[in-house]
Design a protein around this motif. Structure first.
Motif, PDB file in Angstrom:
ATOM      1  N   UNK A 160       2.756  -6.277  16.444  1.00 36.48           N
ATOM      2  CA  UNK A 160       2.728  -7.552  17.166  1.00 36.48           C
ATOM      3  C   UNK A 160       3.271  -8.708  16.344  1.00 36.48           C
ATOM      4  N   UNK A 161       3.191  -8.593  14.990  1.00 37.96           N
ATOM      5  CA  UNK A 161       3.607  -9.703  14.133  1.00 37.96           C
ATOM      6  C   UNK A 161       4.108  -9.145  12.811  1.00 37.96           C
ATOM      7  N   UNK A 162       5.125  -9.782  12.270  1.00 37.09           N
ATOM      8  CA  UNK A 162       5.674  -9.380  10.969  1.00 37.09           C
ATOM      9  C   UNK A 162       5.790 -10.619  10.086  1.00 37.09           C
ATOM     10  N   UNK A 163       5.188 -10.568   8.899  1.00 38.06           N
ATOM     11  CA  UNK A 163       5.315 -11.651   7.917  1.00 38.06           C
ATOM     12  C   UNK A 163       6.335 -11.214   6.871  1.00 38.06           C
ATOM     13  N   UNK A 164       7.435 -11.942   6.773  1.00 35.16           N
ATOM     14  CA  UNK A 164       8.463 -11.627   5.785  1.00 35.16           C
ATOM     15  C   UNK A 164       8.116 -12.273   4.448  1.00 35.16           C
ATOM     16  N   UNK A 165       8.409 -11.615   3.335  1.00 36.48           N
ATOM     17  CA  UNK A 165       8.073 -12.190   2.026  1.00 36.48           C
ATOM     18  C   UNK A 165       8.836 -13.485   1.765  1.00 36.48           C
ATOM     19  N   UNK A 166       8.160 -14.453   1.174  1.00 36.28           N
ATOM     20  CA  UNK A 166       8.757 -15.750   0.850  1.00 36.28           C
ATOM     21  C   UNK A 166       9.186 -15.746  -0.614  1.00 36.28           C
ATOM     22  N   UNK A 167      10.476 -15.895  -0.842  1.00 41.52           N
ATOM     23  CA  UNK A 167      11.023 -15.807  -2.197  1.00 41.52           C
ATOM     24  C   UNK A 167      10.443 -16.878  -3.116  1.00 41.52           C
ATOM     25  N   UNK A 168      10.106 -18.050  -2.552  1.00 41.40           N
ATOM     26  CA  UNK A 168       9.634 -19.148  -3.391  1.00 41.40           C
ATOM     27  C   UNK A 168       8.265 -18.882  -4.005  1.00 41.40           C
ATOM     28  N   UNK A 169       7.546 -17.870  -3.486  1.00 41.97           N
ATOM     29  CA  UNK A 169       6.228 -17.563  -4.024  1.00 41.97           C
ATOM     30  C   UNK A 169       6.234 -16.410  -5.029  1.00 41.97           C
ATOM     31  N   UNK A 208       0.098 -10.943   0.808  1.00 39.22           N
ATOM     32  CA  UNK A 208       0.381  -9.549   0.487  1.00 39.22           C
ATOM     33  C   UNK A 208       1.859  -9.219   0.671  1.00 39.22           C
ATOM     34  N   UNK A 209       2.475  -9.798   1.671  1.00 40.37           N
ATOM     35  CA  UNK A 209       3.919  -9.620   1.822  1.00 40.37           C
ATOM     36  C   UNK A 209       4.661 -10.197   0.621  1.00 40.37           C
ATOM     37  N   UNK A 210       4.245 -11.385   0.185  1.00 40.06           N
ATOM     38  CA  UNK A 210       4.882 -12.031  -0.965  1.00 40.06           C
ATOM     39  C   UNK A 210       4.686 -11.221  -2.244  1.00 40.06           C
ATOM     40  N   UNK A 211       3.500 -10.677  -2.418  1.00 41.17           N
ATOM     41  CA  UNK A 211       3.167  -9.967  -3.652  1.00 41.17           C
ATOM     42  C   UNK A 211       3.937  -8.656  -3.786  1.00 41.17           C
ATOM     43  N   UNK A 212       4.153  -7.967  -2.658  1.00 37.96           N
ATOM     44  CA  UNK A 212       4.887  -6.699  -2.694  1.00 37.96           C
ATOM     45  C   UNK A 212       6.384  -6.873  -2.441  1.00 37.96           C
ATOM     46  N   UNK A 213       6.771  -8.033  -1.925  1.00 40.27           N
ATOM     47  CA  UNK A 213       8.176  -8.228  -1.571  1.00 40.27           C
ATOM     48  C   UNK A 213       8.594  -7.369  -0.399  1.00 40.27           C
ATOM     49  N   UNK A 214       7.647  -7.092   0.512  1.00 44.27           N
ATOM     50  CA  UNK A 214       7.903  -6.249   1.683  1.00 44.27           C
ATOM     51  C   UNK A 214       7.450  -6.963   2.952  1.00 44.27           C
ATOM     52  N   UNK A 215       8.059  -6.647   4.097  1.00 40.26           N
ATOM     53  CA  UNK A 215       7.526  -7.174   5.356  1.00 40.26           C
ATOM     54  C   UNK A 215       6.133  -6.620   5.617  1.00 40.26           C
ATOM     55  N   UNK A 216       5.231  -7.494   6.038  1.00 38.92           N
ATOM     56  CA  UNK A 216       3.857  -7.092   6.339  1.00 38.92           C
ATOM     57  C   UNK A 216       3.676  -7.084   7.856  1.00 38.92           C
ATOM     58  N   UNK A 217       3.453  -5.893   8.411  1.00 38.55           N
ATOM     59  CA  UNK A 217       3.325  -5.729   9.852  1.00 38.55           C
ATOM     60  C   UNK A 217       1.850  -5.692  10.240  1.00 38.55           C
ATOM     61  N   UNK A 218       1.511  -6.373  11.326  1.00 41.84           N
ATOM     62  CA  UNK A 218       0.171  -6.254  11.906  1.00 41.84           C
ATOM     63  C   UNK A 218       0.321  -5.801  13.352  1.00 41.84           C
TER      64      UNK A 218
END
Length: 480
Positions: A449-458, A403-413
């Motif tokens: 508690x956790x942040x997933x940054x978007x991966x440009x390669x995806x 979801x982070x990759x799809x939106x190009x946004x950091x995904x916070x949990x």
């Protein structure tokens, strides 16, 4: 101590907050809905009542505290259910829950509903279900009130007939601007205003725990009980969504997505709805498609041992699932359009594909529906610079990263992912005077508690897959 309750579709959850506003105990009691025939979905309100005391007892036991230490109680729970009660407060029929689509909306002006209420004319909403019951359930002639699950439970434990403004705004008979029931729409659905609970703020005091409420909960009578709210809103509150700026994604049985805005913008495309919210804000959201429920279907259909096995298999396929696409419409489409008669589909299969590709496509298809809503919210001028993901699905690092990759946004949990009961507890803390400010309390209570940054390669793979998903939906639309 404060206790918060979430009346879910598949379980009732309880959470205990300490006087310092820390989570010190949680428990849940499972149950299931009934599906008497196609398009129908019911639940016996007695299931919630029977689960209430054991869930509270279990949470207190895990917290190492006693029932007489509890100072306030709050409820949240599933939206769009409908229960008629008689003069004694007893239910006259099983609850028609949110998944139920039997109701009749013929003859109601969809444009009037959208303009006045900010919601889509749809059979799932409360007013449509009331009209169906009045026309088809003989016992409903004895109805004194029509409730949603949360207002029903508050009435059962306090005797107060109240509903919060946010939940009332999902009914199709509540005016966003007037903050009251609309006479013209009440007439269109054949409902009298006195048949509905009084609309109040969610953090207001509904009443105090009655003797019957004490027997149901195991708590002492007389403690304050908040008005409470629906789970779309309590999940957002418990996740820390108390000001504009973030797009929330709640991965539960259904997947709810949206963001806060300072103005009551109305979507002419009818993809998102507008609801009253805390602090004078408005919640611009899509009420969701079957998501966690789709995972249950996939797990059981393909004989997988667990959700972890499903996620592991999905991780073995590449982004885009090698061309396999899933439409997440097992119970009708809610994105990119609301089409109740739409059905789910896998497309793109060849002999080279296996269960791992289907699992990946399943997760991606629901993520694509989230992207539909995100793009629409942004087009309406709603601010969203980060993604906040909660619910059981947020435990999957793969799904969060996707979801982070799809939106190009950091995904916070946040630290705690089951946030609806937390939201209910915070509302109770405010109603009882234990806290002054909901926003600062919940941010401290449930930090990121956790942040997933978007991966440009995806990015390119997902953009291509998303375009295939939209093209597939358009191609199949004539069949819906």
């Amino acid at each position: 101590m404060i206790v918060g309750i979430d009346i879910g579709t598949q379980s009732l959850k309880a959470v205990v907050l300490s006087p310092e506003m820390k989570i010190i105990g949680e428990d849940a009691i499972a149950y299931q809905p009934d599906f008497p025939q196609a398009g129908w979905a019911e639940q016996d309100p007695g299931l919630w009542e029977k689960a209430l005391g054991p869930a509270i007892h279990g949470a207190l036991q895990k917290a190492g505290r006693k029932a007489d230490e509890v100072k306030a109680l709050g409820f949240a729970g599933q939206l769009d259910g409908c229960i008629a009660i008689d003069a004694s407060g007893s239910p006259l029929h099983p609850c028609l829950i949110w998944m139920d689509r039997r109701a009749d909306i013929a003859g109601v002006d969809a444009d009037q509903v959208l303009k006045t209420c900010g919601v889509v004319l749809d059979a799932t909403h409360l007013a449509a279900k009331i009209r169906w019951l009045k026309r088809n359930a003989p016992d409903v002639t004895r109805a004194a009130k029509f409730h949603v699950p949360v207002s029903y439970m508050v009435a059962r434990v306090t005797g107060a007939q109240v509903i919060d403004h946010a939940t009332a705004s999902t009914s199709m008979v509540y005016g966003l601007k007037s903050r009251s029931y609309d006479e013209a729409l009440l007439a269109a659905f054949g409902i009298r205003a006195e048949e509905l609970p009084e609309a109040m703020d969610s953090a207001a005091l509904a009443g105090h725990l009655s003797g019957e409420g004490a027997a149901l909960t195991g708590l002492r009578s007389g403690i304050p009980v908040a008005v409470g709210t629906g789970d779309d809103f309590s999940s957002a509150i418990g996740a820390g969504l108390v000001a504009p700026g973030r797009f929330i994604n709640v991965l539960g049985t259904a997947e709810v997505t949206g963001a806060l805005h300072r103005e009551a913008v109305i979507d002419p495309q009818r993809l998102v709805e507008t609801h009253a919210f805390l602090g004078g804000h408005y919640y611009i959201e899509n009420p969701g498609w079957l998501s966690g429920g789709a995972l249950v279907w996939f797990r059981d259909t393909f004989g997988l041992a667990s959700f972890e096995e499903l996620t592991r298999l999905a991780g073995e396929a590449p982004p885009g699932a090698d061309g396999v696409t899933f439409l997440p419409a097992l119970s009708g489409a809610m994105a990119p359009e609301w089409i109740a008669s739409a059905r789910g589909a896998f497309y793109g299969l060849t002999p080279a594909h296996g269960v791992r590709h289907l699992a990946r496509a399943l997760l991606e298809g629901m993520s694509f529906a989230m992207r539909d809503v995100f793009d629409r919210v942004k087009a309406l001028g709603v601010e969203a610079h980060a993604l906040r993901i909660v619910g059981g699905g947020a435990r999957s690092a793969l799904w969060t990263q996707m979801r982070a990759d799809l939106l190009g946004l950091p995904a916070e949990t946040p630290r705690h992912l089951d946030t609806s009961a937390i939201g209910a507890a915070v509302l109770a803390a405010k109603a009882s005077g234990a806290i002054d400010d909901i926003g600062s309390t919940v941010v401290a209570l449930n930090p990121v508690a956790r942040v997933a940054l978007p991966l440009a390669q995806n990015a390119e793979s997902y953009e291509n897959a998303y375009r295939r998903y939209r093209q597939l939906f358009s191609s199949l639309r004539p069949l819906f």
